[in-house]
Design a protein around this motif. Sequence first.
Motif, PDB file in Angstrom:
ATOM      1  N   PHE A  13      -2.470  12.625  -1.468  1.00 45.10           N
ATOM      2  CA  PHE A  13      -2.712  12.695  -0.181  1.00 45.10           C
ATOM      3  C   PHE A  13      -1.584  12.195   0.561  1.00 45.10           C
ATOM      4  O   PHE A  13      -1.497  12.776   1.695  1.00 45.10           O
ATOM      5  N   HIS A  14      -0.812  11.372  -0.007  1.00 50.10           N
ATOM      6  CA  HIS A  14       0.304  11.102   1.116  1.00 50.10           C
ATOM      7  C   HIS A  14       1.270  12.126   1.021  1.00 50.10           C
ATOM      8  O   HIS A  14       2.204  12.337   2.060  1.00 50.10           O
ATOM      9  N   LEU A  15       1.254  12.987   0.127  1.00 48.71           N
ATOM     10  CA  LEU A  15       2.200  14.380  -0.026  1.00 48.71           C
ATOM     11  C   LEU A  15       2.213  14.857   1.366  1.00 48.71           C
ATOM     12  O   LEU A  15       3.154  15.471   1.870  1.00 48.71           O
ATOM     13  N   TRP A  36       0.794  -1.290   0.024  1.00 49.38           N
ATOM     14  CA  TRP A  36      -0.106  -0.196  -0.010  1.00 49.38           C
ATOM     15  C   TRP A  36       0.790   1.192   0.045  1.00 49.38           C
ATOM     16  O   TRP A  36       0.565   2.232  -0.699  1.00 49.38           O
ATOM     17  N   HIS A  37       2.101   1.143   0.771  1.00 50.37           N
ATOM     18  CA  HIS A  37       2.707   2.422   0.760  1.00 50.37           C
ATOM     19  C   HIS A  37       3.535   2.693  -0.581  1.00 50.37           C
ATOM     20  O   HIS A  37       3.677   3.832  -0.872  1.00 50.37           O
ATOM     21  N   VAL A  38       3.819   1.750  -1.108  1.00 49.43           N
ATOM     22  CA  VAL A  38       4.364   1.798  -2.702  1.00 49.43           C
ATOM     23  C   VAL A  38       3.193   2.526  -3.556  1.00 49.43           C
ATOM     24  O   VAL A  38       3.457   3.527  -4.106  1.00 49.43           O
ATOM     25  N   HIS A  66       1.970  14.102   4.183  1.00 51.45           N
ATOM     26  CA  HIS A  66       2.846  13.288   5.145  1.00 51.45           C
ATOM     27  C   HIS A  66       4.241  13.647   4.860  1.00 51.45           C
ATOM     28  O   HIS A  66       5.113  13.908   6.035  1.00 51.45           O
ATOM     29  N   HIS A  67       4.428  13.815   3.629  1.00 48.48           N
ATOM     30  CA  HIS A  67       5.990  14.002   3.417  1.00 48.48           C
ATOM     31  C   HIS A  67       6.637  15.380   3.325  1.00 48.48           C
ATOM     32  O   HIS A  67       7.493  15.860   3.377  1.00 48.48           O
ATOM     33  N   VAL A  68       5.481  16.650   3.239  1.00 46.57           N
ATOM     34  CA  VAL A  68       5.988  17.821   3.073  1.00 46.57           C
ATOM     35  C   VAL A  68       6.510  18.296   4.512  1.00 46.57           C
ATOM     36  O   VAL A  68       6.873  19.628   4.617  1.00 46.57           O
ATOM     37  N   VAL A 122       0.856   4.332  -2.588  1.00 55.76           N
ATOM     38  CA  VAL A 122       0.383   5.650  -2.418  1.00 55.76           C
ATOM     39  C   VAL A 122       1.563   6.783  -2.801  1.00 55.76           C
ATOM     40  O   VAL A 122       1.302   7.980  -2.979  1.00 55.76           O
ATOM     41  N   HIS A 123       2.829   5.895  -3.299  1.00 64.13           N
ATOM     42  CA  HIS A 123       3.601   6.975  -3.792  1.00 64.13           C
ATOM     43  C   HIS A 123       3.486   7.026  -5.477  1.00 64.13           C
ATOM     44  O   HIS A 123       3.960   7.976  -6.073  1.00 64.13           O
ATOM     45  N   ARG A 124       3.304   5.686  -5.990  1.00 60.57           N
ATOM     46  CA  ARG A 124       3.265   5.675  -7.440  1.00 60.57           C
ATOM     47  C   ARG A 124       2.195   5.981  -8.218  1.00 60.57           C
ATOM     48  O   ARG A 124       1.894   6.267  -9.293  1.00 60.57           O
ATOM     49  N   ILE A 162      15.738   8.147   5.488  1.00 66.36           N
ATOM     50  CA  ILE A 162      16.069   8.138   4.019  1.00 66.36           C
ATOM     51  C   ILE A 162      14.722   8.280   3.100  1.00 66.36           C
ATOM     52  O   ILE A 162      14.769   9.075   2.015  1.00 66.36           O
ATOM     53  N   HIS A 163      13.895   7.703   3.687  1.00 68.71           N
ATOM     54  CA  HIS A 163      12.613   7.654   2.793  1.00 68.71           C
ATOM     55  C   HIS A 163      11.996   9.062   2.680  1.00 68.71           C
ATOM     56  O   HIS A 163      11.297   9.340   1.828  1.00 68.71           O
ATOM     57  N   HIS A 164      12.497   9.860   3.765  1.00 67.66           N
ATOM     58  CA  HIS A 164      11.675  11.331   3.791  1.00 67.66           C
ATOM     59  C   HIS A 164      12.852  12.201   3.263  1.00 67.66           C
ATOM     60  O   HIS A 164      12.387  13.672   3.257  1.00 67.66           O
TER      61      HIS A 164
HETATM   62 ZN   LIG Z   1       6.030   7.606   2.143  1.00 66.86          ZN
END
Ligand SMILES: [Zn+2]
Length: 275
Positions: free
Chosen positions: A115-117, A102-104, A119-121, A106-108, A199-201
């Motif tokens: 929506f996942h953005l 699922w995590h892959v 979390h990452h910003v 929400v990025h792809r 590293i993922h962030h």
């Molecule tokens: Zn992520």
Amino acid sequence: MKKVPTWASVPLMVGAFGLLAWLERRRPLRRAVEPKLRREARNLVVAAVSAAALRVAEKPVVEPLSALVERRRWGLLKLFKLPTWLEVTLAVILMDYTLYRWHVLVHRVPWLWRFHLVHHVDLDLDTSTALRFHFTELVISVPWRAGQILLIGVSPLSLSVWQTFLFLSIMFHHSNVELPIEVERKLNRLIVTPRMHGIHHSIVKKETDSNWSSGLTVWDWLHGTLKLNVPQAEINIGVPAYREPEEVKLTKILKLPFGEERPAWQLPEGGRPLR
Ligand SMILES: [Zn+2]
């Protein structure tokens, strides 16, 4: 035991958050960009909205569904007559793997990434980031969660053990706590650690496209997406298109999925960050 009792899980989660937030002040792993208290307050507001959304949209679906799975013996794990401890362990492992998938996604998948953005910003990464998911991302994940429960055969006990494990795990690996490197290397063979998830962030896309695991490290290892060789001091946290504190204020991030989309991996002045 039918499920992990609230009197045990709630103090455990609150206690873990408090302990990590305290350790982050004593032994920070990365230098902060924004004032910590301000970010924590903002992230906790986002988390409160999400918690309310989960109560309304997720809980009334997944809890009755897992009770039904238990009663009717649906799903993979219910094909066998397993001892409880083994069934719960396997359920947690399989939930963890399907969450990796699922995590892959929400990025792809571009519309999921919107929506996942949110979390990452975040310009910094700490325990409060672990709770900062846009409520729509969590609501959208309900059908996926239902599919996981149905296919795997997740009982109410397994579900509550997985939820507790996941919560503790994400708070830990988002935390900005500097563990001794040798301790982290040992932990890292089994579970996701703060340096690994840092590293993922990263604002560097090929680094974000690694370390998707949320619990066990093994999934990244099996898929060849494990990346451990980036020193934390060199990492800039966030997404290249959103580098200013002005752009990640509470109201802006709540509206972010519905606004005009920017090319996330490009810097505002053009080009892609190499570091
Ligand atoms: Zn992520």
